[in-house]
Design an enzyme around this catalytic site. Structure first.
Site, PDB file in Angstrom:
ATOM      1  N   THR A 114       0.826  -1.206   0.000  1.00 39.29           N
ATOM      2  CA  THR A 114       0.000   0.000   0.000  1.00 39.29           C
ATOM      3  C   THR A 114       0.864   1.262   0.000  1.00 39.29           C
ATOM      4  O   THR A 114       1.973   1.261   0.549  1.00 39.29           O
ATOM      5  CB  THR A 114      -0.986   0.089   1.203  1.00 39.29           C
ATOM      6  OG1 THR A 114      -0.538   1.093   2.099  1.00 39.29           O
ATOM      7  CG2 THR A 114      -1.145  -1.204   1.941  1.00 39.29           C
TER       8      THR A 114
ATOM      9  N   SER B 263      -0.371   3.376  10.875  1.00 38.36           N
ATOM     10  CA  SER B 263      -1.266   2.431  11.558  1.00 38.36           C
ATOM     11  C   SER B 263      -0.511   1.116  11.667  1.00 38.36           C
ATOM     12  O   SER B 263       0.464   0.878  10.939  1.00 38.36           O
ATOM     13  CB  SER B 263      -2.568   2.212  10.767  1.00 38.36           C
ATOM     14  OG  SER B 263      -2.372   1.247   9.750  1.00 38.36           O
TER      15      SER B 263
ATOM     16  N   TYR C  76      -1.683  -1.763  10.863  1.00 38.91           N
ATOM     17  CA  TYR C  76      -1.917  -2.514   9.620  1.00 38.91           C
ATOM     18  C   TYR C  76      -0.868  -2.128   8.564  1.00 38.91           C
ATOM     19  O   TYR C  76      -0.221  -3.004   7.969  1.00 38.91           O
ATOM     20  CB  TYR C  76      -3.339  -2.243   9.094  1.00 38.91           C
ATOM     21  CG  TYR C  76      -3.461  -2.317   7.583  1.00 38.91           C
ATOM     22  CD1 TYR C  76      -3.204  -3.506   6.909  1.00 38.91           C
ATOM     23  CD2 TYR C  76      -3.803  -1.183   6.832  1.00 38.91           C
ATOM     24  CE1 TYR C  76      -3.286  -3.567   5.519  1.00 38.91           C
ATOM     25  CE2 TYR C  76      -3.893  -1.246   5.453  1.00 38.91           C
ATOM     26  CZ  TYR C  76      -3.629  -2.434   4.803  1.00 38.91           C
ATOM     27  OH  TYR C  76      -3.695  -2.490   3.437  1.00 38.91           O
ATOM     28  N   HIS C  77      -0.676  -0.815   8.362  1.00 41.91           N
ATOM     29  CA  HIS C  77       0.288  -0.389   7.344  1.00 41.91           C
ATOM     30  C   HIS C  77       1.709  -0.807   7.730  1.00 41.91           C
ATOM     31  O   HIS C  77       2.534  -1.127   6.878  1.00 41.91           O
ATOM     32  CB  HIS C  77       0.202   1.127   7.124  1.00 41.91           C
ATOM     33  CG  HIS C  77      -1.059   1.548   6.431  1.00 41.91           C
ATOM     34  ND1 HIS C  77      -2.142   2.066   7.104  1.00 41.91           N
ATOM     35  CD2 HIS C  77      -1.422   1.498   5.121  1.00 41.91           C
ATOM     36  CE1 HIS C  77      -3.119   2.329   6.232  1.00 41.91           C
ATOM     37  NE2 HIS C  77      -2.704   1.985   5.026  1.00 41.91           N
TER      38      HIS C  77
ATOM     39  N   LYS D 243       2.381  -4.197   6.632  1.00 45.26           N
ATOM     40  CA  LYS D 243       2.683  -4.272   5.189  1.00 45.26           C
ATOM     41  C   LYS D 243       4.166  -3.929   4.932  1.00 45.26           C
ATOM     42  O   LYS D 243       4.777  -4.455   4.014  1.00 45.26           O
ATOM     43  CB  LYS D 243       1.797  -3.311   4.384  1.00 45.26           C
ATOM     44  CG  LYS D 243       0.313  -3.438   4.620  1.00 45.26           C
ATOM     45  CD  LYS D 243      -0.308  -4.670   4.019  1.00 45.26           C
ATOM     46  CE  LYS D 243      -0.441  -4.586   2.532  1.00 45.26           C
ATOM     47  NZ  LYS D 243      -1.226  -5.722   1.999  1.00 45.26           N
TER      48      LYS D 243
HETATM   49  N1  LIG Z   1      -8.922  -2.082  -0.946  1.00 41.68           N
HETATM   50  C1  LIG Z   1      -8.014  -1.130  -0.965  1.00 41.68           C
HETATM   51  O1  LIG Z   1      -8.328   0.057  -1.089  1.00 41.68           O
HETATM   52  C2  LIG Z   1      -6.558  -1.475  -0.849  1.00 41.68           C
HETATM   53  C3  LIG Z   1      -5.614  -0.446  -0.990  1.00 41.68           C
HETATM   54  C4  LIG Z   1      -4.259  -0.762  -0.874  1.00 41.68           C
HETATM   55  C5  LIG Z   1      -3.861  -2.065  -0.652  1.00 41.68           C
HETATM   56  N2  LIG Z   1      -4.797  -3.044  -0.526  1.00 41.68           N
HETATM   57  C6  LIG Z   1      -4.334  -4.416  -0.277  1.00 41.68           C
HETATM   58  O2  LIG Z   1      -4.975  -5.307  -1.155  1.00 41.68           O
HETATM   59  C7  LIG Z   1      -5.219  -6.562  -0.519  1.00 41.68           C
HETATM   60  C8  LIG Z   1      -6.677  -6.943  -0.684  1.00 41.68           C
HETATM   61  O3  LIG Z   1      -7.503  -5.898  -0.172  1.00 41.68           O
HETATM   62  P1  LIG Z   1      -9.082  -6.021  -0.156  1.00 41.68           P
HETATM   63  O4  LIG Z   1      -9.606  -4.645  -0.035  1.00 41.68           O
HETATM   64  O5  LIG Z   1      -9.524  -6.910  -1.245  1.00 41.68           O
HETATM   65  O6  LIG Z   1      -9.281  -6.755   1.245  1.00 41.68           O
HETATM   66  P2  LIG Z   1     -10.414  -7.803   1.689  1.00 41.68           P
HETATM   67  O7  LIG Z   1     -10.341  -7.882   3.167  1.00 41.68           O
HETATM   68  O8  LIG Z   1     -11.710  -7.466   1.073  1.00 41.68           O
HETATM   69  O9  LIG Z   1      -9.866  -9.162   1.054  1.00 41.68           O
HETATM   70  C9  LIG Z   1      -8.857  -9.925   1.630  1.00 41.68           C
HETATM   71  C10 LIG Z   1      -9.294 -11.384   1.557  1.00 41.68           C
HETATM   72  O10 LIG Z   1      -8.234 -12.191   2.068  1.00 41.68           O
HETATM   73  C11 LIG Z   1      -8.783 -13.198   2.894  1.00 41.68           C
HETATM   74  N3  LIG Z   1      -7.748 -13.600   3.864  1.00 41.68           N
HETATM   75  C12 LIG Z   1      -7.120 -12.819   4.780  1.00 41.68           C
HETATM   76  N4  LIG Z   1      -6.274 -13.559   5.505  1.00 41.68           N
HETATM   77  C13 LIG Z   1      -6.361 -14.832   5.041  1.00 41.68           C
HETATM   78  C14 LIG Z   1      -5.732 -16.038   5.395  1.00 41.68           C
HETATM   79  N5  LIG Z   1      -4.898 -16.123   6.423  1.00 41.68           N
HETATM   80  N6  LIG Z   1      -6.024 -17.169   4.679  1.00 41.68           N
HETATM   81  C15 LIG Z   1      -6.916 -17.119   3.645  1.00 41.68           C
HETATM   82  N7  LIG Z   1      -7.571 -15.994   3.290  1.00 41.68           N
HETATM   83  C16 LIG Z   1      -7.291 -14.855   3.982  1.00 41.68           C
HETATM   84  C17 LIG Z   1      -9.996 -12.542   3.560  1.00 41.68           C
HETATM   85  O11 LIG Z   1     -10.940 -13.491   4.008  1.00 41.68           O
HETATM   86  C18 LIG Z   1     -10.526 -11.671   2.427  1.00 41.68           C
HETATM   87  O12 LIG Z   1     -11.494 -12.344   1.664  1.00 41.68           O
HETATM   88  C19 LIG Z   1      -4.779  -6.391   0.944  1.00 41.68           C
HETATM   89  O13 LIG Z   1      -3.502  -6.958   1.103  1.00 41.68           O
HETATM   90  C20 LIG Z   1      -4.681  -4.896   1.126  1.00 41.68           C
HETATM   91  O14 LIG Z   1      -3.676  -4.558   2.037  1.00 41.68           O
HETATM   92  C21 LIG Z   1      -6.135  -2.773  -0.616  1.00 41.68           C
END
Ligand SMILES: NC(=O)c1ccc[n+]([C@@H]2O[C@H](COP(=O)([O-])OP(=O)(O)OC[C@H]3O[C@@H](n4cnc5c(N)ncnc54)[C@H](O)[C@@H]3O)[C@@H](O)[C@H]2O)c1
Length: 381
Positions: A143, A178, A180-181, A184
């Protein structure tokens, strides 16, 4: 290609799966539904509930795709290795993390579950690649939040530093606001360490907050909606603002609203993932791309939503509330984002029509909006 998608049930994972399935890649979708479980525990739900992957995968295959799935926790190394060994992926797209900054800041338990889950999934994936198939390309969602808000331009992952007449390229400094970040940042360090040690191939996509929905015939015909969160804990800011407007509540701006970030439409997220798949690094190399298309302050976003939605007779006010987060509000922000454009990304820029189309989607499901989960509950301090 044979592609494994970890976290395929999520906001980005499911549309990525649909996109790549219809591009005729052979897919293995993996998810443990931990996000659904945590949302339920926190009394939150996405706007529309979608069936679990087994139902959706059956339909994808009926539509001529080649998709399998596994309901496993990627923190379980034996289970992940078994699937990886059997499937022998050419690439793995890693979304399987807990991606909520507010959730990670609630307390010690939530901080540990975020850190533990995110480092475990990343390290286990690295070990699968290093033990079983070193030429498998890891595409990891990082991120932009890892960089924080430095007082210098944000480069794409790397920075040349000159010190006492000597020079070296280092990873660009990261300082998140945060837990969380911060998890990452730790992922990134793990990936870079094993890239150097074991000559694996890694692409780290430093993505900004994503907004929007995926317009797709298959998703619409089957009502397999994406996981569109709009609450204080799991929703991203533009999606939250649009739902707040449709719910006829003020747009909630944290603090002064002058915080600037780089944003991306979900349509461009999918395009960037395909571009990353088509442009793998050489063994022992790590690509880092800043994955956003435009920078806005929170105030600019709120005003854009207010102005666009007036066109469809939604009048919304903007409320500045005390910032629940600890973050710089007035700061320099200039991030580079040329790599994806150089690969051929044609960016989607935010305009009235896009905001209206997301609002029209939300209007369709207006009856499901829970107004109790709009206001921020987690305080950083
Ligand atoms: N959505 C955004 O705006 C955004 C922005 C920057 C980065 N990201 C990154 O993109 C990725 C996906 O984001 P998202 O918004 O789709 O999140 P999300 O929470 O909707 O999807 C993540 C999925 O991963 C699954 N998951 C998590 N841990 C798991 C594990 N141990 N085993 C199996 N499944 C697991 C969850 O059940 C979920 O379905 C993340 O790594 C996030 O940091 C997202």
């Amino acid at each position: 290609m044979k592609i494994m998608i970890l976290g395929a049930d999520g906001y980005l994972g499911w549309p990525t799966a649909v996109d790549l399935a219809f591009k005729k890649h052979k897919l293995m979708l993996v998810d443990s539904y931990i996000k659904r479980k945590i949302m339920t525990k926190m009394n939150r739900e996405p706007l529309v509930k979608s069936p679990t992957l087994s139902t959706k995968v059956r339909k994808l295959n009926k539509a001529g795709c080649n998709v399998s799935m596994a309901n496993i926790d990627c923190c379980d190394f034996t289970k992940l290795s078994n699937i990886f060994k059997k499937f022998q992926p050419d690439a793995v797209i890693h979304f399987a993390e807990l991606p909520s900054a507010p959730y990670s800041m609630i307390g010690n338990k939530e901080a540990w579950s975020t850190l533990d889950n995110n480092l475990h999934t990343t390290l286990n994936l690295i070990w699968c690649v290093k033990n079983i198939k070193t030429d498998c390309h890891i595409i990891k969602l990082g991120t932009m939040g890892e960089y924080g808000t430095p007082n210098i331009d944000i480069e794409e992952g790397w920075l040349n530093i000159k010190h006492n007449n000597r020079e070296q390229r280092f990873m660009y400094p990261r300082q998140a606001s945060s837990l969380y970040h911060t998890s990452k940042i730790m992922d990134t360090d793990l990936l870079w360490f094993y890239t150097r040690m074991n000559k694996i191939k890694v692409t780290d996509l430093m993505q900004g907050p994503v907004y929007g929905i995926m317009n797709n015939d298959f998703i619409e015909a089957n009502d397999f909606q994406i996981s569109f969160a709009y609450d204080d804990m799991f929703g991203t800011v533009l999606n939250r603002f649009i739902v707040q407007a449709v719910a006829k509540t003020p747009l909630l701006v944290y603090g002064s609203g002058s915080q600037i970030r780089g944003y991306i439409n979900i349509k461009d997220t999918l395009a960037c993932i395909s571009l990353a798949l088509e442009n793998p690094p050489a063994s022992g190399d790590m690509h880092i791309h800043n994955q956003f298309t435009e920078q806005f302050s929170v105030n600019q976003l709120a005003k854009k939503v207010q102005k666009s939605l007036k066109k469809i007779d939604i009048d919304v006010s903007i409320n500045k509330i005390k910032n629940p987060r600890i973050e710089s509000e007035k700061h320099y922000y200039n991030a580079k984002n040329k790599n994806m454009m150089n690969y051929g990304l044609s960016p989607t820029f935010l305009n009235d029509d896009i905001i209206i189309s997301i609002a029209q989607y939300v209007l369709k499901y207006k009856k499901y909006i829970n107004k109790k989960i709009l206001k921020p509950k987690t305080k950083w301090a």
